[in-house]
Motif scaffolding. Structure first.
Motif, PDB file in Angstrom:
ATOM      1  N   LYS A 153     -71.577 -57.697 -16.624  1.00  0.00           N
ATOM      2  CA  LYS A 153     -71.134 -56.396 -16.116  1.00  0.00           C
ATOM      3  C   LYS A 153     -72.345 -55.539 -15.759  1.00  0.00           C
ATOM      4  O   LYS A 153     -73.447 -55.739 -16.277  1.00  0.00           O
ATOM      5  N   TYR A 176     -77.589 -56.170 -14.141  1.00  0.00           N
ATOM      6  CA  TYR A 176     -76.468 -56.924 -14.698  1.00  0.00           C
ATOM      7  C   TYR A 176     -76.796 -57.396 -16.109  1.00  0.00           C
ATOM      8  O   TYR A 176     -77.867 -57.970 -16.348  1.00  0.00           O
ATOM      9  N   GLU A 177     -75.886 -57.141 -17.013  1.00  0.00           N
ATOM     10  CA  GLU A 177     -76.062 -57.534 -18.405  1.00  0.00           C
ATOM     11  C   GLU A 177     -76.374 -59.025 -18.496  1.00  0.00           C
ATOM     12  O   GLU A 177     -75.724 -59.848 -17.860  1.00  0.00           O
ATOM     13  N   GLN A 207     -77.160 -53.022 -22.138  1.00  0.00           N
ATOM     14  CA  GLN A 207     -76.806 -51.631 -21.898  1.00  0.00           C
ATOM     15  C   GLN A 207     -77.709 -50.709 -22.723  1.00  0.00           C
ATOM     16  O   GLN A 207     -77.925 -50.943 -23.906  1.00  0.00           O
TER      17      GLN A 207
END
Length: 105
Positions: A17, A31-32, A89
């Motif tokens: 994600k 993007y993670e 994140q």
């Protein structure tokens, strides 16, 4: 497109994600799970650190975690090899000057 499509060791990245992280206090996205260096390259950031003696810029070189050209301060930890460190994140990424995030010259 600046995004790395295939890593020589990690293979073809699966897009996680979209997450936010900071680089020297500036909010960025990637993007993670992708290498931090890949997210930076996709954003057009090629300088990861400066050498302490000659103040020369360094960035991605080997992209497999064997050299130290891509090291940065990640979440307060200096000398983190960003080419093999998965993005998460809220990560706090900082340009490294010599052995720290503080420019002393």
């Amino acid at each position: 497109m600046n995004r790395i499509a295939e890593h020589p060791i990690l293979g073809i990245p699966e897009k996680g994600k979209l997450v936010s992280f900071t680089l020297d206090g500036k909010e960025m996205q990637g993007y993670e799970g992708e290498p931090v260096a890949a997210a930076l390259k996709a954003a057009g950031i090629l300088k990861h650190r400066e050498t302490s003696k000659l103040h020369l810029p360094r960035g991605i070189f080997c992209a497999i975690g064997r050299c130290t050209d891509c090291v940065m301060v990640v979440d307060g930890i200096p000398n983190t090899r960003t080419c093999v460190t998965p993005l998460k994140q809220g990560m706090k990424v900082q340009t490294q000057y010599g052995c720290s995030a503080e420019k002393k010259w």
